[in-house]
Design an enzyme around this catalytic site. Structure first.
Site, PDB file in Angstrom:
ATOM      1  N   GLY A   1      -9.304   2.725  -5.476  1.00  0.00           N
ATOM      2  CA  GLY A   1      -9.092   1.898  -6.853  1.00  0.00           C
ATOM      3  C   GLY A   1      -8.887   2.788  -7.937  1.00  0.00           C
ATOM      4  N   SER A   2      -9.635   4.311  -7.881  1.00  0.00           N
ATOM      5  CA  SER A   2      -9.694   5.128  -8.962  1.00  0.00           C
ATOM      6  C   SER A   2      -8.428   5.834  -8.828  1.00  0.00           C
ATOM      7  CB  SER A   2     -10.837   5.918  -8.783  1.00  0.00           C
ATOM      8  OG  SER A   2     -12.045   5.028  -9.057  1.00  0.00           O
TER       9      SER A   2
ATOM     10  N   SER B   1     -13.012   9.056 -10.865  1.00  0.00           N
ATOM     11  CA  SER B   1     -13.981   8.145 -10.055  1.00  0.00           C
ATOM     12  C   SER B   1     -14.714   7.363 -10.820  1.00  0.00           C
ATOM     13  CB  SER B   1     -14.901   9.418  -9.372  1.00  0.00           C
ATOM     14  OG  SER B   1     -15.890   8.816  -8.616  1.00  0.00           O
TER      15      SER B   1
ATOM     16  N   SER C   1     -17.160   5.242  -9.688  1.00  0.00           N
ATOM     17  CA  SER C   1     -18.727   5.377  -9.531  1.00  0.00           C
ATOM     18  C   SER C   1     -19.245   6.686  -9.915  1.00  0.00           C
ATOM     19  CB  SER C   1     -19.052   5.138  -8.142  1.00  0.00           C
ATOM     20  OG  SER C   1     -18.386   6.336  -7.134  1.00  0.00           O
TER      21      SER C   1
ATOM     22  N   THR D   1     -17.580   9.756  -5.511  1.00  0.00           N
ATOM     23  CA  THR D   1     -16.681   9.805  -4.590  1.00  0.00           C
ATOM     24  C   THR D   1     -16.751  11.266  -4.058  1.00  0.00           C
ATOM     25  OG1 THR D   1     -15.446   8.278  -5.797  1.00  0.00           O
ATOM     26  CG2 THR D   1     -14.506   9.469  -3.871  1.00  0.00           C
TER      27      THR D   1
ATOM     28  N   ARG E   1     -11.812  -1.360  -7.571  1.00  0.00           N
ATOM     29  CA  ARG E   1     -10.409  -2.022  -7.738  1.00  0.00           C
ATOM     30  C   ARG E   1     -10.456  -2.767  -8.658  1.00  0.00           C
ATOM     31  NH1 ARG E   1     -13.268  -3.839  -3.321  1.00  0.00           N
ATOM     32  NH2 ARG E   1     -13.238  -5.766  -2.739  1.00  0.00           N
TER      33      ARG E   1
ATOM     34  N   GLU F   1      -8.435  -4.977   1.092  1.00  0.00           N
ATOM     35  CA  GLU F   1      -9.799  -4.808   0.689  1.00  0.00           C
ATOM     36  C   GLU F   1     -10.021  -6.206   0.410  1.00  0.00           C
ATOM     37  OE1 GLU F   1     -11.756  -1.488  -1.648  1.00  0.00           O
ATOM     38  OE2 GLU F   1      -9.561  -1.008  -2.027  1.00  0.00           O
TER      39      GLU F   1
ATOM     40  N   HIS G   1      16.544   4.809   5.877  1.00  0.00           N
ATOM     41  CA  HIS G   1      16.643   5.842   6.797  1.00  0.00           C
ATOM     42  C   HIS G   1      15.597   6.205   8.046  1.00  0.00           C
ATOM     43  CE1 HIS G   1      19.493   7.739   3.905  1.00  0.00           C
ATOM     44  NE2 HIS G   1      18.716   6.947   3.078  1.00  0.00           N
TER      45      HIS G   1
ATOM     46  N   LYS H   1     -19.173   5.208   4.694  1.00  0.00           N
ATOM     47  CA  LYS H   1     -19.784   6.403   3.760  1.00  0.00           C
ATOM     48  C   LYS H   1     -21.418   6.569   4.258  1.00  0.00           C
ATOM     49  CE  LYS H   1     -17.606   5.139  -0.398  1.00  0.00           C
ATOM     50  NZ  LYS H   1     -17.623   4.548  -1.698  1.00  0.00           N
TER      51      LYS H   1
END
Length: 342
Positions: free
Chosen positions: A51-52, A93, A95, A98, A145, A227, A243, A337
């Protein structure tokens, strides 16, 4: 209001989405980048994830006819080899913690890039302060997000402050008014967004947009459906999909999978691309694939781009509720994480 439906929204994300215009208003507040104003900027890199990072993709579409220097979005631990002293690196970022973005920030410092950090805090803010870098504080209290409008309009303001583009004030005012109105309209089960969400429930959505025009809307919609709604989706762009991906549809009947095509269209799509879309929709129909389209109604392209993105945000929110899922829950991301830290 269907209380049972909204019981899945444990963080009251409905109100955050409805008040997205407030993020825009807040992002237009004073930003001091005077230390960078006389610096030579040969290229720009927005580095971030999830989202960042999507704010960079949106900006690229939004300013498609106004950017006169190379602009790239970086989604990994390292910066491209060309990044150097005349590269503006915008570290995004929400938060501030990240892992990949922190690594890219350290790389930017080592290469003596021009740096602006957009964050609410965390390790990114600590490193930025330690190295006396320009830092723009984002409004706190959101999942990344759901902070898109704070991130995007802050990024837009940075471009203005550094005189990379001209003033966007009138456009931003129009967009704020648009988001206010549409938030009231789409924030209801009687609105078009809820109806659209109900129409794609049970399908595998395939989103098609147009490269260098509105592909950011397609990417954003895919990620929001992943998400928020907890569904698998894929997205691709015209003309590239003509293509390669086109041939995969020859086997759709034998696959047994239930697809629905969602094409993000716009008045500014070129005639040749429009013809490609028409031909593809004819092929899809003959293969029995259901078709939907999303198109903004606003007067200008910039307004329509944000309108479409906002609509898709609402659709993903409502599809989560219809799927009996919490639109705020991202357990697998948290698990990943945590295991990466072990």
């Amino acid at each position: 209001m269907n209380n049972m439906l909204y019981s899945y929204d444990r963080e009251n994300l409905h109100s955050i989405l409805k008040d997205s215009w407030k993020q825009v208003e807040n992002a237009r507040q004073g930003i001091d980048l005077s230390v960078l104003k006389d610096k030579r900027i040969d290229n720009i890199i927005v580095t971030g994830l999830g989202g960042s990072a999507i704010c960079g993709d949106i900006l690229k579409n939004f300013l498609n006819n106004e950017l006169h220097i190379p602009f790239a979005i970086n989604r990994t631990y390292n910066l491209p080899l060309y990044a150097g002293e005349n590269t503006l690196v915008i570290v995004s970022s929400y938060s501030g913690n990240t892992e990949e973005t922190i690594s890219a920030l350290k790389s930017a410092i080592e290469r003596k890039c021009l740096i602006v950090a957009m964050t609410t805090g965390g390790e990114v803010e600590r490193i930025a302060h330690e190295n006396r870098l320009c830092t723009v504080k984002l409004r706190e209290g959101f999942q990344p997000r759901y902070a898109l409008y704070a991130s995007f309009f802050t990024l837009l303001k940075i471009m203005e402050e550094l005189s990379i583009i001209g003033s966007q004030d009138s456009t931003v005012v129009n967009i704020m008014d648009l988001l206010k109105r549409l938030g009231n309209e789409w924030g209801s089960e009687n609105g078009k967004a809820f109806e659209f969400a109900a129409s794609i429930k049970g399908y595998i959505p395939v989103i098609y947009s147009v490269t260098d025009l509105n592909d950011s809307a397609g990417k954003r919609f895919k990620c929001e459906l992943n998400e928020n709604s907890k569904v698998h989706v894929w997205s691709a762009e015209y003309p590239e999909m003509n293509h390669n991906e086109i041939v995969g549809w020859e086997n759709v009947k034998e696959s047994g999978l239930k697809y629905i095509i969602i094409t993000i269209t716009d008045d500014d799509i070129s005639l040749r691309i429009k013809k490609r879309i028409e031909i593809m929709n004819d092929l899809f129909s003959k293969e029995g694939v259901d078709l939907l389209d999303i198109k903004g109604k606003s007067k200008t392209f910039k307004e329509r781009l944000i309108e479409v993105i906002y609509f898709c945000d609402w659709v993903s929110y409502y599809l989560a509720l219809l799927n009996k899922k919490d639109p705020g829950e991202i357990d697998f991301i948290h698990t990943l994480k945590k295991r990466m830290e072990e």
